[in-house]
Design an enzyme around this catalytic site. Structure first.
Site, PDB file in Angstrom:
ATOM      1  N   CYS A   1      17.132  -2.850  -1.363  1.00 48.20           N
ATOM      2  CA  CYS A   1      15.710  -2.938  -1.687  1.00 48.20           C
ATOM      3  C   CYS A   1      15.283  -1.762  -2.555  1.00 48.20           C
ATOM      4  CB  CYS A   1      14.880  -2.980  -0.405  1.00 48.20           C
ATOM      5  SG  CYS A   1      13.103  -3.138  -0.688  1.00 48.20           S
TER       6      CYS A   1
ATOM      7  N   VAL B   1       2.452   5.388   8.184  1.00 44.66           N
ATOM      8  CA  VAL B   1       1.861   6.723   8.179  1.00 44.66           C
ATOM      9  C   VAL B   1       2.473   7.616   7.112  1.00 44.66           C
ATOM     10  CG1 VAL B   1       3.445   7.565   9.980  1.00 44.66           C
ATOM     11  CG2 VAL B   1       1.243   8.707   9.630  1.00 44.66           C
TER      12      VAL B   1
ATOM     13  N   SER C   1       3.860   6.979   3.944  1.00 43.24           N
ATOM     14  CA  SER C   1       3.365   6.777   2.584  1.00 43.24           C
ATOM     15  C   SER C   1       1.861   7.000   2.503  1.00 43.24           C
ATOM     16  CB  SER C   1       3.724   5.376   2.081  1.00 43.24           C
ATOM     17  OG  SER C   1       3.179   4.373   2.904  1.00 43.24           O
TER      18      SER C   1
ATOM     19  N   LEU D   1       3.856  -3.493  -2.327  1.00 46.72           N
ATOM     20  CA  LEU D   1       4.618  -4.669  -2.722  1.00 46.72           C
ATOM     21  C   LEU D   1       4.622  -5.695  -1.597  1.00 46.72           C
ATOM     22  CD1 LEU D   1       7.758  -3.079  -4.442  1.00 46.72           C
ATOM     23  CD2 LEU D   1       5.603  -3.810  -5.493  1.00 46.72           C
TER      24      LEU D   1
ATOM     25  N   ALA E   1       3.963   4.585  -3.690  1.00 46.89           N
ATOM     26  CA  ALA E   1       4.409   3.336  -3.073  1.00 46.89           C
ATOM     27  C   ALA E   1       3.899   3.321  -1.638  1.00 46.89           C
ATOM     28  CB  ALA E   1       5.928   3.244  -3.106  1.00 46.89           C
ATOM     29  N   MET E   2       2.890   2.514  -1.362  1.00 46.48           N
ATOM     30  CA  MET E   2       2.235   2.502  -0.057  1.00 46.48           C
ATOM     31  C   MET E   2       2.684   1.290   0.755  1.00 46.48           C
ATOM     32  SD  MET E   2      -1.607   3.795  -1.090  1.00 46.48           S
ATOM     33  CE  MET E   2      -2.065   4.015   0.647  1.00 46.48           C
ATOM     34  N   SER E   3       3.448   1.554   1.805  1.00 45.85           N
ATOM     35  CA  SER E   3       3.959   0.476   2.656  1.00 45.85           C
ATOM     36  C   SER E   3       2.979   0.095   3.751  1.00 45.85           C
ATOM     37  CB  SER E   3       5.272   0.907   3.300  1.00 45.85           C
ATOM     38  OG  SER E   3       5.043   1.973   4.213  1.00 45.85           O
ATOM     39  N   GLY E   4       1.965   0.925   3.972  1.00 48.87           N
ATOM     40  CA  GLY E   4       1.037   0.702   5.066  1.00 48.87           C
ATOM     41  C   GLY E   4       1.356   1.532   6.289  1.00 48.87           C
TER      42      GLY E   4
ATOM     43  N   CYS F   1      12.712  -5.742   7.733  1.00 45.78           N
ATOM     44  CA  CYS F   1      11.359  -6.283   7.571  1.00 45.78           C
ATOM     45  C   CYS F   1      11.307  -7.798   7.477  1.00 45.78           C
ATOM     46  CB  CYS F   1      10.693  -5.652   6.353  1.00 45.78           C
ATOM     47  SG  CYS F   1      11.451  -6.081   4.763  1.00 45.78           S
TER      48      CYS F   1
END
Length: 398
Positions: A113, A24, A26, A45, A19-22, A210
């Site tokens: 979430c 550092v 992940s 996502l 799961a890559m949130s953008g 967020c």
């Protein structure tokens, strides 16, 4: 033979979705697993209409984050997909966030979430892609138990520990999840990202909700629940009117500043009465709560919760993510569960989580938790212990 993720098979034969949130964390997770030989797939996502949050420093899940995640995926050579979950996120997280504030609660949207979106829908997508695990950049660990299931463990770096936000994870989800950063510190993660040449190595940590681009949660609540902005009265513990307020959404339990009333002694927000649009204030000592009634309890300890609790289970709890675990008792009362805080806690707010641990320090195991439905003070307004509301706790105190 188990690999480094406690999975059968060689890393190159094991697909892991990250799961890559953008951010550092992940990004480093994806790069680390790729370097270990795993078949890594990155998924980001898209959760909300980014708008004003796109380039705001410290924001999380903003438009820039999707770009950063894609750049990291290209750098380390893994496929990357962006999934549109705005509708699901709005229904499961944003709407419930506004509803909670309108009820006078203080919600924790990150928990919802994780529970309703990331660890449900994203996990299902990972399975559809043939993955054996879903990895995240959370600072928390999991440990394989003798029966093959997994226990959720606090991070080695207690200052970064995120176990509070993951208490609602189910046993099935926990068995599929992996947390490669659980034994690392934040500086170590950043250094790892630098070693992999990742552009996000020095990216600011996310610090805000967020979907609140201005940093003012009241803007979201006002748009979705305008009734929460209706004015009302500020009263003391005896119901005497001390002043007025522009809407309960502007207040939280424990708040002292910004009450707009004059008093010889400091006054704090003790309770928000949404039904009557009242803000109840009083002295600091009245903030200390001893009994907590829970809702939506999730148990990930050994066995069934009723067997574990029995006549009372001694454990440790956190009622805020920033607080250390405190000794407590968990009891089954009237078809639900209550917690008695041995030493009491100030500022216990409905809507927050009360998370169970088996120890107060070290890499403690998370046993589950629940959301705070209500809390009772150590002392009532007239100076008498408030035992009547809970016969079980009154009997325990003797």
């Amino acid at each position: 033979m188990l690999n480094s993720l406690d999975l059968e098979g060689r890393p190159q034969d094991t697909r892991v979705v990250v799961a890559m949130s953008g951010g550092v964390d992940s990004s480093a997770t994806a790069a680390l697993l790729k370097s270990q030989g795993y078949d890594v797939v990155g998924i980001t996502l898209q959760l909300y209409d980014h708008g004003a949050a796109t380039h705001r420093k410290g924001a999380c899940c903003a438009g820039q984050d999707i770009h950063d995640a894609r750049a990291v995926a290209e750098r380390i050579g893994i496929p990357h997909y962006v999934l549109d979950y705005e509708s699901r996120f709005r229904e499961s997280v944003i709407d419930s966030f506004a509803d909670s504030y309108a009820l006078g609660e203080t919600p924790v949207p990150c928990i919802e979430c994780n529970r309703s979106v990331k660890f449900r829908d994203l996990l299902a997508t990972a399975r559809e892609l043939g993955a054996s695990a879903l990895a995240t950049g959370h600072y928390v660990s999991s440990r394989r138990l003798d029966d093959g299931s997994r226990a959720l463990i606090c991070a080695a770096d207690r200052d970064r520990d995120q176990s509070y936000f993951l208490f609602a994870t189910t046993r099935e989800q926990l068995d599929f999840l992996r947390f490669p950063l659980g034994d690392m510190t934040k500086p170590q993660t950043r250094e790892l990202a630098r070693q992999f040449g990742l552009s996000v190595a020095d990216k600011h940590d996310s610090q805000d909700i967020c979907f609140v681009p201005t940093g003012r949660y009241t803007d979201v609540v006002e748009r979705l629940k305008p009734n929460a902005m209706e004015p009302g009265e500020i009263v003391d513990l005896n119901g005497h009117v001390l002043g007025s307020h522009p809407g309960i959404v502007h207040f939280t339990v424990g708040q002292r500043r910004g009450l707009g009333i004059a008093s010889r002694a400091p006054l704090y927000v003790l309770r928000l009465d949404a039904a009557h649009r009242r803000v109840v204030v009083g002295p600091r000592e009245a903030l200390r709560m001893e009994r907590i009634v829970l809702r939506d309890v999730n148990w990930i300890g050994d066995g069934a919760i009723d067997q574990a609790v029995g006549d009372g289970l001694e454990l440790f709890v956190r009622v805020r993510s920033t607080r250390a675990p405190q000794p407590a008792w968990l009891r089954a009362v009237g078809g639900g569960y209550e917690v008695e805080l041995v030493a009491g806690e100030e500022g216990v707010s409905p809507g927050q989580a009360c998370v169970f641990y088996d120890a107060a320090d070290g890499q403690a195991r998370v046993l589950g938790g629940g959301f705070i439905k209500s809390a009772a003070p150590r002392w009532s307004a007239d100076g008498v212990r408030d035992d009547a509301a809970s016969p079980a706790l009154a009997a325990m105190r003797g």
